[in-house]
Write an enzyme that holds these catalytic residues in place. Structure first.
Site, short mmCIF file in Angstrom:
data_model
loop_
_atom_site.label_atom_id
_atom_site.label_comp_id
_atom_site.label_asym_id
_atom_site.label_seq_id
_atom_site.Cartn_x
_atom_site.Cartn_y
_atom_site.Cartn_z
CD1 TRP A 162 6.72 6.24 -6.45
CD2 TRP A 162 8.00 7.02 -4.77
NE1 TRP A 162 5.91 6.90 -5.56
CE2 TRP A 162 6.68 7.39 -4.52
CE3 TRP A 162 8.99 7.40 -3.86
CZ2 TRP A 162 6.29 8.10 -3.40
CZ3 TRP A 162 8.61 8.11 -2.73
CH2 TRP A 162 7.28 8.45 -2.51
CG ASP B 286 -1.49 -0.43 -3.81
OD1 ASP B 286 -0.25 -0.23 -3.75
OD2 ASP B 286 -2.23 -0.27 -2.83
CD GLU C 73 2.65 6.60 -4.39
OE1 GLU C 73 2.82 7.31 -3.39
OE2 GLU C 73 3.06 6.90 -5.53
CD GLU C 74 1.44 1.26 1.51
OE1 GLU C 74 1.75 2.10 2.35
OE2 GLU C 74 0.45 0.51 1.63
CD GLU D 3 -1.36 11.34 3.07
OE1 GLU D 3 -0.65 11.06 4.07
OE2 GLU D 3 -0.96 11.17 1.90
C1 NOJ Z 1 4.78 6.97 0.23
C2 NOJ Z 1 3.50 6.58 -0.42
O1 NOJ Z 1 3.00 7.64 -1.12
C3 NOJ Z 1 2.53 6.07 0.60
O2 NOJ Z 1 1.34 5.69 -0.03
C4 NOJ Z 1 3.13 4.91 1.30
O3 NOJ Z 1 2.26 4.42 2.28
C5 NOJ Z 1 4.45 5.30 1.92
N1 NOJ Z 1 5.32 5.86 0.91
C6 NOJ Z 1 5.10 4.12 2.60
O4 NOJ Z 1 5.40 3.10 1.67
C1 NOJ Z 2 0.25 8.79 -0.90
C2 NOJ Z 2 -0.95 8.09 -1.41
O1 NOJ Z 2 -0.94 6.77 -0.92
C3 NOJ Z 2 -0.97 8.09 -2.92
O2 NOJ Z 2 -2.16 7.52 -3.37
C4 NOJ Z 2 -0.85 9.49 -3.45
O3 NOJ Z 2 -0.76 9.46 -4.84
C5 NOJ Z 2 0.36 10.20 -2.88
N1 NOJ Z 2 0.39 10.10 -1.44
C6 NOJ Z 2 0.36 11.68 -3.24
O4 NOJ Z 2 -0.76 12.31 -2.71
#
Ligand code: NOJ
Ligand code: NOJ
Length: 572
Positions: A139, A195, A198-199, A423
């Site tokens: 992750w 960030d 999560e990227e 979402e």
């Molecule tokens: C899951 C993350 O929660 C999301 O924010 C991200 O865009 C995707 N993975 C792809 O990296």
């Molecule tokens: C993806 C989002 O990008 C992230 O900010 C969030 O924490 C997770 N999904 C879970 O909702």
């Protein structure tokens, strides 16, 4: 004259129609959103079977995407909204849920996970299983906004308890866990991390803003309850974080660059989210903390909103100064890149927050920085301060409220009849997609509705802050670490090191640290790393301009509390 009057009448009628659409949406959606949010909290939430008490699931969706986990960020933002609602006296039945949340997060802090243990960086772990065990898959970790946002939620609750003569509960049941998060923020705020999306692993505006806020209000709470030993440490790092926060502003382009890495434009909902989650009406339109009505935050908001006009088909044909659907950032490709409910709500919320402050201070000020934002509503407006008695003030605030309502009208338009908030919604068809019943979507629409009503969240001490003239790095404890790797190389080939920490160049192959071959075939280098920190790294080879990485998985290690430390590896 008749034409002007007629168009004014039409405009007025359109505004009126839209505001009544939004009024009905607020009335219909509020109870749905509140119920949707509570359904996702264990142990008895209707959609969160298996979640331990006080655990917030991100969404009940188990496939494409699987969000049946608990994220520290989502949970903390959701509970901050719940705690504020409770503290306003709107629903005293929430007390037990809030206590469950505090207990669940206190347990989670102690769960060793791939980011480390509680004392070696584990607090930066972004997500856990809903039974409060560690998630061990790969992750984007660590994510350093989590401990700060959780601290802010705990502090909101603590302040309410103190106001209700329960300071001893705070000292005994909240402070120990809260101090762990605040210490983590104090010691690590200037380290890189992923960030909020999560990227991107770098520094991130939202994260720094959340950290600054947590340290600032953490210091104030600590002195209130007699925990005086931490106050100066938190305050020093709050000042340093505030100083660093300024560096995200791009004066030539007129927006907040959300991440220091990642290779994107930096235009991102990150900045609007930071403004609304660090809103403090007592700070007025102060730009030091990028308050919602600050010239920098408004300029950024315009750039951000405009970036989605050309890229989502559902925004086609909408006037250039009217509300549109917005997403995370224009380059987004997650599910093909679509508008999000929570980001579209955040734009509305930032605007309503701004309106609260302009009304409260009885004036609004336009600077060269915010002029383009205001010109959307009056092309002849010029920089200056407009008192609430002026027609400019009335016209601008009316138009801006209408603009804000426009974002909620779009939100309403693409919300399915049953009021469920996923979402995202499809950029071409507008159909809801990705995770259903996203808890954060529900919290985000509720706080936007509150801002529209004029609800002022509690102050956290943003008023009158001075940005230090020189930014100091964080002088936390450190350890000298010597990396030694056995590697046979050919002439002209060299070994470098890069990894997850700032000082390890944040995974950059270009900036990777050169090792010395003085003891060939042992290559070595000594680096000063933060103490008590879990980190990942790899060696890379560079030869004739080509880069070869070690094979997966990443190497990982943990620095001790003090002294020197040697790591012996052989090239994999
Ligand atoms: C899951 C993350 O929660 C999301 O924010 C991200 O865009 C995707 N993975 C792809 O990296
Ligand atoms: C993806 C989002 O990008 C992230 O900010 C969030 O924490 C997770 N999904 C879970 O909702």
């Amino acid at each position: 004259m008749r034409v002007v009057l007629l168009s004014a009448l039409c405009y007025c009628a359109a505004v009126f129609a839209q505001s009544s659409v939004v009024d009905s949406y607020v009335a219909k959606e509020s109870p749905i959103a509140k119920a949707g949010l509570l359904a996702n909290i264990g142990p008895s939430g209707a959609k969160s079977a298996g979640a331990k008490a006080g655990v917030v699931i991100a969404s009940p969706s188990t496939t494409n995407p699987n969000y049946l986990y608990t994220w520290v960020r989502d949970s903390s933002l959701v509970f901050k909204a719940i705690i504020d609602l409770y503290a306003r006296g709107e629903d005293s039945s929430l007390r037990g849920t809030i206590d469950n949340f505090v207990a669940a997060e206190t347990t989670l802090q102690q769960v060793s996970n791939p980011s480390g243990s509680v004392s070696t960086g584990g607090l930066g772990e972004p997500k856990f299983n809903i039974d409060l065990t560690a998630f061990t898959g790969s992750w984007g970790r660590p994510q350093r906004d989590g401990p700060a946002l959780r601290a802010t939620a705990f502090i909101a609750y603590a302040q309410n308890l103190i106001a209700n003569n329960n300071a001893s509960w705070v000292t005994n049941h909240i402070w120990p866990a809260l101090k762990l998060d605040l210490d983590y923020v104090q010691n690590n705020w200037n380290q890189t991390g992923f960030d909020l999306w999560e990227e991107v692993s770098s520094r991130s505006f939202f994260t720094t803003a959340a950290q600054h806020r947590a340290l600032r209000e953490g210091a104030a709470l600590a002195s209130k309850i007699g925990q005086t030993s931490v106050v100066s440490g938190y305050t020093i790092q709050a000042d340093n974080a505030l100083c660093f926060l300024q560096s995200y502003w791009n004066p030539t382009k007129g927006y907040i660059t959300s991440n220091t890495g990642g290779g994107r434009s930096g235009i991102d909902a990150n900045s609007a989210l930071a403004s609304i989650h660090t809103f403090d009406a007592s700070a007025g339109c102060d730009a030091a903390t990028f308050q919602p009505c600050s010239d920098k935050a408004l300029s950024s908001l315009k750039v951000y909103v405009d970036s989605f006009r050309p890229i989502y088909a559902i925004n086609n044909g909408i006037a250039a100064n009217a509300a549109v659907a917005t997403g995370r950032y224009p380059e987004d490709v997650y599910f093909n890149g679509n508008p999000w409910y929570l980001t579209t709500a955040a734009v509305a919320e930032q605007l309503y927050d701004a309106l609260i402050v302009w009304k409260q201070q009885g004036s609004l000020t336009i600077t060269a920085t915010s002029l383009a934002f205001f010109k959307q509503f009056d092309s002849s407006i010029v920089a200056g301060t407009y008192a609430s008695s002026t027609s400019q003030f009335t016209n601008l605030t009316t138009a801006i409220r209408n603009f804000a309502d426009g974002f909620l009208a779009i939100h309403a338009k693409y919300t399915p009849l049953n009021g469920g908030l996923a979402e995202q919604f499809d950029k071409s068809s507008g159909t809801a997609l990705s995770a259903v019943d996203l808890t954060w979507s529900y919290a985000a629409i509720l706080t936007a509705f509150d801002a529209r009503k004029g609800v002022v969240p509690p102050s956290w001490g943003a008023k009158g802050l001075t940005v230090p003239s020189v930014c100091q790095p964080n002088a936390g404890a450190s350890v000298s670490v010597t990396f030694k790797v056995q590697a046979t190389t050919q002439l002209g080939e060299n070994i470098f090191l890069t990894g997850s920490l700032d000082v390890l160049q944040g995974w950059s192959p270009d900036n990777a640290i050169a090792l010395s071959s003085a003891n060939y075939p042992t290559w070595s280098v000594s680096v000063t790393l933060p103490a008590n920190t879990n980190f990942e790294y790899k060696y890379i080879r560079k030869f004739n301009g080509a880069i070869t990485w070690e094979s997966d998985p990443n190497n990982s290690n943990t620095t001790p509390a003090s002294g020197t430390y040697t790591i012996n590896d052989s090239w994999r």
